[in-house]
Design a protein around this motif. Sequence first.
Motif, mmCIF file in Angstrom:
data_model
loop_
_atom_site.group_PDB
_atom_site.id
_atom_site.type_symbol
_atom_site.label_atom_id
_atom_site.label_comp_id
_atom_site.label_asym_id
_atom_site.label_seq_id
_atom_site.Cartn_x
_atom_site.Cartn_y
_atom_site.Cartn_z
ATOM 1 N N GLY A 17 0.797 -0.994 0.251
ATOM 2 C CA GLY A 17 0.306 0.121 -0.008
ATOM 3 C C GLY A 17 1.095 0.979 0.174
ATOM 4 N N GLY A 18 1.736 0.994 -0.640
ATOM 5 C CA GLY A 18 2.896 2.444 -1.312
ATOM 6 C C GLY A 18 1.980 3.143 -2.394
ATOM 7 N N GLU A 41 -0.630 -4.524 3.339
ATOM 8 C CA GLU A 41 0.004 -3.337 3.943
ATOM 9 C C GLU A 41 0.563 -3.328 5.608
ATOM 10 N N PRO A 42 1.577 -3.518 6.044
ATOM 11 C CA PRO A 42 1.742 -3.665 7.590
ATOM 12 C C PRO A 42 2.558 -2.298 7.850
ATOM 13 N N GLN A 49 8.431 10.083 0.140
ATOM 14 C CA GLN A 49 10.010 9.512 -0.196
ATOM 15 C C GLN A 49 10.644 10.105 -0.966
ATOM 16 N N TRP A 52 12.123 13.782 1.052
ATOM 17 C CA TRP A 52 12.934 12.979 2.121
ATOM 18 C C TRP A 52 14.304 13.567 1.353
ATOM 19 N N ARG A 83 2.219 -8.486 6.852
ATOM 20 C CA ARG A 83 3.129 -8.411 5.506
ATOM 21 C C ARG A 83 3.173 -10.203 5.148
ATOM 22 N N VAL A 84 3.096 -9.833 3.647
ATOM 23 C CA VAL A 84 2.542 -10.963 2.572
ATOM 24 C C VAL A 84 3.557 -11.983 2.658
ATOM 25 N N ASN A 135 19.567 9.127 2.912
ATOM 26 C CA ASN A 135 18.275 9.530 2.657
ATOM 27 C C ASN A 135 16.849 8.697 2.204
ATOM 28 N N ALA A 170 18.516 10.686 -6.917
ATOM 29 C CA ALA A 170 18.122 10.944 -5.704
ATOM 30 C C ALA A 170 20.161 10.902 -4.607
ATOM 31 N N LYS A 173 21.326 14.842 -5.870
ATOM 32 C CA LYS A 173 20.441 16.050 -5.586
ATOM 33 C C LYS A 173 21.089 16.562 -3.972
ATOM 34 N N VAL A 268 9.844 -11.884 -0.726
ATOM 35 C CA VAL A 268 8.780 -12.868 -0.992
ATOM 36 C C VAL A 268 8.935 -12.380 -2.414
ATOM 37 N N GLY A 300 5.129 -0.110 -10.169
ATOM 38 C CA GLY A 300 6.329 0.591 -9.621
ATOM 39 C C GLY A 300 7.665 -0.450 -9.647
ATOM 40 N N SER A 343 10.624 10.401 -14.227
ATOM 41 C CA SER A 343 11.157 10.962 -13.872
ATOM 42 C C SER A 343 11.984 11.773 -13.328
ATOM 43 N N PRO A 345 13.271 15.213 -10.893
ATOM 44 C CA PRO A 345 13.702 16.378 -10.533
ATOM 45 C C PRO A 345 15.365 16.669 -10.109
HETATM 46 P P1 FAD Z 1 6.818 1.890 -2.118
HETATM 47 O O1 FAD Z 1 5.874 3.667 -2.598
HETATM 48 O O2 FAD Z 1 8.063 1.987 -1.606
HETATM 49 O O3 FAD Z 1 5.743 1.242 -1.471
HETATM 50 C C1 FAD Z 1 6.088 -0.370 -1.284
HETATM 51 C C2 FAD Z 1 4.772 -0.512 -0.170
HETATM 52 O O4 FAD Z 1 4.928 -1.943 -0.183
HETATM 53 C C3 FAD Z 1 5.258 0.250 0.892
HETATM 54 O O5 FAD Z 1 4.688 0.727 1.376
HETATM 55 C C4 FAD Z 1 5.965 -1.287 2.081
HETATM 56 O O6 FAD Z 1 5.539 -0.905 3.449
HETATM 57 C C5 FAD Z 1 5.161 -1.807 1.432
HETATM 58 N N1 FAD Z 1 5.577 -3.994 1.641
HETATM 59 C C6 FAD Z 1 7.171 -3.893 1.531
HETATM 60 N N2 FAD Z 1 6.978 -5.350 1.848
HETATM 61 C C7 FAD Z 1 5.387 -6.177 2.256
HETATM 62 C C8 FAD Z 1 5.069 -7.450 2.063
HETATM 63 N N3 FAD Z 1 6.148 -8.086 2.192
HETATM 64 N N4 FAD Z 1 4.325 -7.315 2.375
HETATM 65 C C9 FAD Z 1 3.333 -6.419 2.825
HETATM 66 N N5 FAD Z 1 3.620 -4.972 2.013
HETATM 67 C C10 FAD Z 1 4.777 -5.147 1.924
HETATM 68 N N6 FAD Z 1 10.405 9.413 -7.150
HETATM 69 C C11 FAD Z 1 9.930 9.995 -7.875
HETATM 70 O O7 FAD Z 1 9.314 9.775 -8.887
HETATM 71 N N7 FAD Z 1 10.793 11.383 -7.740
HETATM 72 C C12 FAD Z 1 11.835 11.610 -6.623
HETATM 73 O O8 FAD Z 1 12.459 13.094 -7.076
HETATM 74 C C13 FAD Z 1 11.904 10.643 -5.881
HETATM 75 N N8 FAD Z 1 13.361 10.658 -5.268
HETATM 76 C C14 FAD Z 1 13.089 9.735 -3.837
HETATM 77 C C15 FAD Z 1 13.646 10.557 -3.409
HETATM 78 C C16 FAD Z 1 13.802 9.531 -2.058
HETATM 79 C C17 FAD Z 1 14.942 9.641 -1.325
HETATM 80 C C18 FAD Z 1 13.366 7.901 -2.073
HETATM 81 C C19 FAD Z 1 13.670 7.346 -1.272
HETATM 82 C C20 FAD Z 1 12.749 7.516 -3.320
HETATM 83 C C21 FAD Z 1 12.918 8.883 -3.650
HETATM 84 N N9 FAD Z 1 11.197 8.103 -5.256
HETATM 85 C C22 FAD Z 1 11.237 9.603 -5.868
HETATM 86 C C23 FAD Z 1 11.430 6.899 -5.718
HETATM 87 C C24 FAD Z 1 9.735 6.765 -5.013
HETATM 88 O O9 FAD Z 1 9.908 6.591 -4.383
HETATM 89 C C25 FAD Z 1 9.448 5.455 -5.267
HETATM 90 O O10 FAD Z 1 9.908 4.902 -6.635
HETATM 91 C C26 FAD Z 1 7.912 5.239 -4.773
HETATM 92 O O11 FAD Z 1 7.816 4.852 -4.295
HETATM 93 C C27 FAD Z 1 7.359 3.690 -5.540
HETATM 94 O O12 FAD Z 1 6.177 2.701 -5.650
HETATM 95 P P2 FAD Z 1 5.991 1.815 -5.252
HETATM 96 O O13 FAD Z 1 4.604 1.212 -4.192
HETATM 97 O O14 FAD Z 1 7.194 0.662 -6.091
HETATM 98 O O15 FAD Z 1 6.883 1.286 -3.493
#
Ligand code: FAD
Length: 400
Positions: A17-18, A41-42, A49, A52, A83-84, A135, A170, A173, A268, A300, A343, A345
């Motif tokens: 749930g990210g 999502e745990p 992010q 950050w 958690r899965v 970060n 990142a 930056k 996993v 993602g 993208s 930034p």
């Molecule tokens: P996430 O948002 O990380 O979500 C994954 C989710 O899965 C989390 O909530 C986690 O708790 C959950 N999860 C993990 N394992 C399990 C499990 N076993 N069971 C259940 N749930 C689980 N992106 C940009 O577009 N622009 C930027 O400027 C940018 N800057 C960044 C700077 C930093 C320092 C960081 C750390 C990231 C940055 N990002 C940026 C990247 C962006 O945050 C990620 O690419 C984005 O969040 C990806 O989404 P996601 O849902 O795939 O992963």
Amino acid sequence: MAQMASSRHVPVLILGGGTAGITVAARLRRADSRLGIAIVEPSADHYYQPLWTLVGAGVFPLSASRRREADYIPQDVTWIRDRVAEILPDEHAVVTAGGERITYDWLVVALGIQINWSAIPGLAEGIGTRGICSNYAAQHVGYTWECIRGFQGGTALFTTPNTAVKCGGAPQKIMYLADDAFRRQGVRDRTRLVFASPAKGIFAVEKYRRTLAAVVERKGIETAFRHHLVSLEPDAREAVLENLDTHERLTMTYDMIHVTPPMGPPDVVRSSPLADEQGWCAANKHTLRSPSYPNVFAVGDAAGLPTSKTGAAVRKQAPVLVANLLAAMQGRPLGGSYDGYSSCPVVTGYGKMVLAEFDYDGNPAESFPFDQSKERYSMWLLKTQVLPRLYWHGMLRGRV
Ligand code: FAD
């Protein structure tokens, strides 16, 4: 007597749930108000992010990047706070750490990227202390600003691992912001700033590489391309870097080090039949559907797509995935196609930013009618003021 584990069935099950999981859930809910959807999502907190980078540079407090997960689970979507632990696609089932077995008709894998702190000796025990900052974790990003703000001169080292990372820009930056901060603090003239990266140059897309190479030159930053961090000695403040071509190692002492940690697919996923050769969730790069399991889609950072892993990429993937998932449910051909858009930034100082946007082929795919390779204050305002609002009110609500 063995305890009977609980079980349930969900028509559409979203793992994670990210950014991606919530965006897909919100879009599905908007498209069909009756569809049964659940998210596993745990975490109680959801973080934006991308902020950050600016938290580590003292522009925002960490709390500005945090909201309650509960406030972003769309209406009538079930939140399974667990958690899965195992994915069993041949049985259309997952098992959670809490022992629940959840079966599904359709699965969306949105588990993000896994950070492997222990892959570098000295990192897991040293992070957050003795000038070692990053970060890349909510609990450590505040320490980056402590290191920058308190810096008295010496060597500041910034490293990038030899793995896939989220937001490839990142690692540089925060270095540009540190350079600016050191100038304001009057310590830049007694500071050596070093950027170590496994890449051959400062940025992969030529249009933006030219600008960023000039930024590196202007700021007097030393570069160690084709180098990555292999170990740390926190007490001695020593970092060992390896040259990826010659395998020679060199030891560098530092006063502060910003580490971008090694990352990889979630365990996993890697250990499941959904994994591709590298361990990511295999997906057709245009339709986002699993090549082996037609009722599974990936989105993602966890998806095995040959593009830069960013939230911006998720914004373009989510509508494609939702269109294709709905088409698959109705037995229609999959019409949605993702072109690899991502993208970055690239903040080049306080008040300056280059907005890099590109597709699978590394062609610029820009949103604005001006040359985005130029450093601009307007793009800094986009990053600090507009994009966070777009995220919380638009993207996570399934609107943009
Ligand atoms: P996430 O948002 O990380 O979500 C994954 C989710 O899965 C989390 O909530 C986690 O708790 C959950 N999860 C993990 N394992 C399990 C499990 N076993 N069971 C259940 N749930 C689980 N992106 C940009 O577009 N622009 C930027 O400027 C940018 N800057 C960044 C700077 C930093 C320092 C960081 C750390 C990231 C940055 N990002 C940026 C990247 C962006 O945050 C990620 O690419 C984005 O969040 C990806 O989404 P996601 O849902 O795939 O992963």
